[in-house]
Motif scaffolding. Structure first.
Motif, PDB file in Angstrom:
ATOM      1  N   GLY A 141       0.779  -1.041  -0.098  1.00  0.00           N
ATOM      2  CA  GLY A 141       0.084  -0.029   0.113  1.00  0.00           C
ATOM      3  C   GLY A 141       0.771   1.215  -0.024  1.00  0.00           C
ATOM      4  O   GLY A 141       0.413   2.329  -0.658  1.00  0.00           O
ATOM      5  N   GLY A 142       1.891   1.342   0.891  1.00  0.00           N
ATOM      6  CA  GLY A 142       2.836   2.447   0.707  1.00  0.00           C
ATOM      7  C   GLY A 142       3.493   2.611  -0.620  1.00  0.00           C
ATOM      8  O   GLY A 142       3.614   3.819  -1.212  1.00  0.00           O
ATOM      9  N   GLN A 193      -3.107   7.029  -5.035  1.00  0.00           N
ATOM     10  CA  GLN A 193      -3.225   7.481  -3.714  1.00  0.00           C
ATOM     11  C   GLN A 193      -3.951   7.083  -2.645  1.00  0.00           C
ATOM     12  O   GLN A 193      -3.774   6.551  -1.728  1.00  0.00           O
ATOM     13  N   ALA A 194      -5.247   7.198  -2.864  1.00  0.00           N
ATOM     14  CA  ALA A 194      -6.442   6.602  -1.898  1.00  0.00           C
ATOM     15  C   ALA A 194      -6.218   5.165  -1.647  1.00  0.00           C
ATOM     16  O   ALA A 194      -6.415   4.964  -0.540  1.00  0.00           O
ATOM     17  N   ARG A 195      -6.216   4.424  -2.666  1.00  0.00           N
ATOM     18  CA  ARG A 195      -6.329   3.032  -2.482  1.00  0.00           C
ATOM     19  C   ARG A 195      -5.254   2.742  -1.755  1.00  0.00           C
ATOM     20  O   ARG A 195      -5.021   1.578  -0.865  1.00  0.00           O
ATOM     21  N   GLY A 196      -3.916   3.155  -2.286  1.00  0.00           N
ATOM     22  CA  GLY A 196      -2.666   2.594  -1.543  1.00  0.00           C
ATOM     23  C   GLY A 196      -2.545   3.168  -0.066  1.00  0.00           C
ATOM     24  O   GLY A 196      -2.370   2.268   0.840  1.00  0.00           O
ATOM     25  N   LEU A 197      -3.113   4.146   0.268  1.00  0.00           N
ATOM     26  CA  LEU A 197      -3.047   4.826   1.774  1.00  0.00           C
ATOM     27  C   LEU A 197      -3.792   3.862   2.590  1.00  0.00           C
ATOM     28  O   LEU A 197      -3.663   3.392   3.652  1.00  0.00           O
ATOM     29  N   ARG A 198      -5.081   3.499   1.854  1.00  0.00           N
ATOM     30  CA  ARG A 198      -6.021   2.805   2.710  1.00  0.00           C
ATOM     31  C   ARG A 198      -5.522   1.261   2.653  1.00  0.00           C
ATOM     32  O   ARG A 198      -5.808   0.917   3.975  1.00  0.00           O
ATOM     33  N   THR A 199      -4.872   0.808   1.885  1.00  0.00           N
ATOM     34  CA  THR A 199      -4.409  -0.571   1.931  1.00  0.00           C
ATOM     35  C   THR A 199      -3.213  -0.576   2.983  1.00  0.00           C
ATOM     36  O   THR A 199      -2.933  -1.796   3.951  1.00  0.00           O
ATOM     37  N   LEU A 200      -2.345   0.447   3.005  1.00  0.00           N
ATOM     38  CA  LEU A 200      -1.213   0.636   3.950  1.00  0.00           C
ATOM     39  C   LEU A 200      -1.953   0.481   5.388  1.00  0.00           C
ATOM     40  O   LEU A 200      -1.494  -0.082   6.427  1.00  0.00           O
ATOM     41  N   LEU A 201      -3.063   1.358   5.620  1.00  0.00           N
ATOM     42  CA  LEU A 201      -3.813   1.297   6.968  1.00  0.00           C
ATOM     43  C   LEU A 201      -4.699  -0.101   7.263  1.00  0.00           C
ATOM     44  O   LEU A 201      -4.383  -0.519   8.504  1.00  0.00           O
TER      45      LEU A 201
END
Length: 341
Positions: A286-287, A302-310
């Motif tokens: 995600g990062g 950006q949105a999907r990546g940050l959500r996946t990181l969390l």
């Protein structure tokens, strides 16, 4: 603690009819109840009278019993007959306790439908669930949940598609379901001795654990694409902070559910190791996606990546015993556990 207040008795169904209870868990949302309950009474009256008898049950988790007056007001406004719209108070905090109270209150019913207090059923919602159950004999029938926004959606959230939920052809088999739009065949549920796990009442995931346990026990679960409800998304949920917090919570609950399903200590140790590894991998991926989104100026990445990181961070934390109680009421939302929860 005072004893739970019993709901009024339900009139007996005529021979050959199927009794259905529609349960609405609620906690301090009077305006939502005022809007929802007349719709449910109307839907209850629209199903074939010779085949089904339907009552609506409000299960109130407010220790002050705040929904009692609202339920009585709605019953009067809808001209509900005795037992057509019932109220029960469940003082034990947590959605799992409320859902278990609904199971208890529906003791005389064959079918139990769950609908959240902030949802609104589209025309034919209940009839479609019943038709699919009648055609399939499934232990559970799950329907469509659409988002209804309170205002203009943040482009970042829209790009991520975070409120868009699954759809599939009616009759498709599923192995997990949420309770926001769900019909249960209580005859099959009771035969398996299933209840909602109280320990998950403040953290969420109780419906995921329940439905996965039902599927593992051989209960057939199917989709109904004609049964539609609209989930009202208030302004406070239309924020990046809420979306990312929910991602963390869902990742946390996913690992905790796996731990609940594990058959023994060694299996739980394997799940903890796997959950930690998967969480770190998901967070790292995600990062990277988030970083690529910044470079490419892609709002979706950006949105999907940050959500996946969390979500990955939540999984890793759950594997390490950190529990996030999203619905905690005492101000404490985090706790450590050394056990399987």
């Amino acid at each position: 603690m005072t004893a739970p207040t019993p709901a009024p008795p339900v009139p007996a169904a005529r021979p050959g009819t199927v009794r259905v209870t529609v349960a609405v868990p609620t906690y301090r949302r009077p305006e939502d109840l005022r809007a929802l309950l007349p719709l449910l009474v109307q839907q209850a009256r629209e199903v074939p009278a010779g085949r089904y008898v339907v009552d609506v049950l409000v299960v109130d988790n407010d220790p002050d019993g705040g929904a009692a007056a609202t339920a009585a007001e709605a019953a009067r406004a809808a001209g509900a007959a005795e037992g057509e719209l019932r109220y029960a108070a469940e003082p034990t905090p947590g959605i799992a306790a409320v859902r278990n109270r609904a199971l208890t209150e529906a003791a005389g019913a064959r079918l139990l439908a769950f609908l959240d207090d902030d949802e609104r059923p589209e025309p034919g919602w209940l009839a479609a669930l019943l038709d699919t159950w009648s055609a399939t004999g499934a232990a559970a029938v799950s329907g469509v949940v659409l988002a209804g926004y309170a205002g203009e959606l943040d482009p970042w959230i829209r790009a991520g598609g975070f409120f868009v939920r699954r759809r599939m052809p009616t009759g498709t088999g599923i192995d997990v379901a949420a309770c926001g739009n769900l019909l249960l065949d209580l005859q099959q549920v009771r035969a398996l001795g299933l209840r909602f796990e109280p320990a998950l009442g403040l953290g969420g995931g109780e419906d995921t654990l329940f439905s996965r346990t039902l599927a593992r026990a051989g209960g057939r679960m199917v989709w109904c694409d004609e049964s539609v409800v609209v989930d009202r998304v208030p302004a406070e949920r239309m924020t990046r902070t809420w979306v990312l917090t929910r991602a963390w919570s869902h990742g946390n609950a996913a690992v905790l559910t796996d731990l609940r399903l594990a058959p023994g200590t060694s299996a739980r140790l394997r799940i903890r190791a796997s959950g930690l590894a998967r969480g770190l991998a998901r967070g790292g991926g995600g990062g990277l996606r988030w970083g690529w989104g910044l470079v490419s100026r892609s709002a979706r990445h950006q949105a999907r990546g940050l959500r996946t990181l969390l979500r990955g961070a939540g999984m890793a934390a759950g594997a390490c015993g950190l529990v996030f109680e999203e619905y905690g009421r005492s101000g404490r939302r985090w706790r450590l556990t050394g056990g399987h929860r």
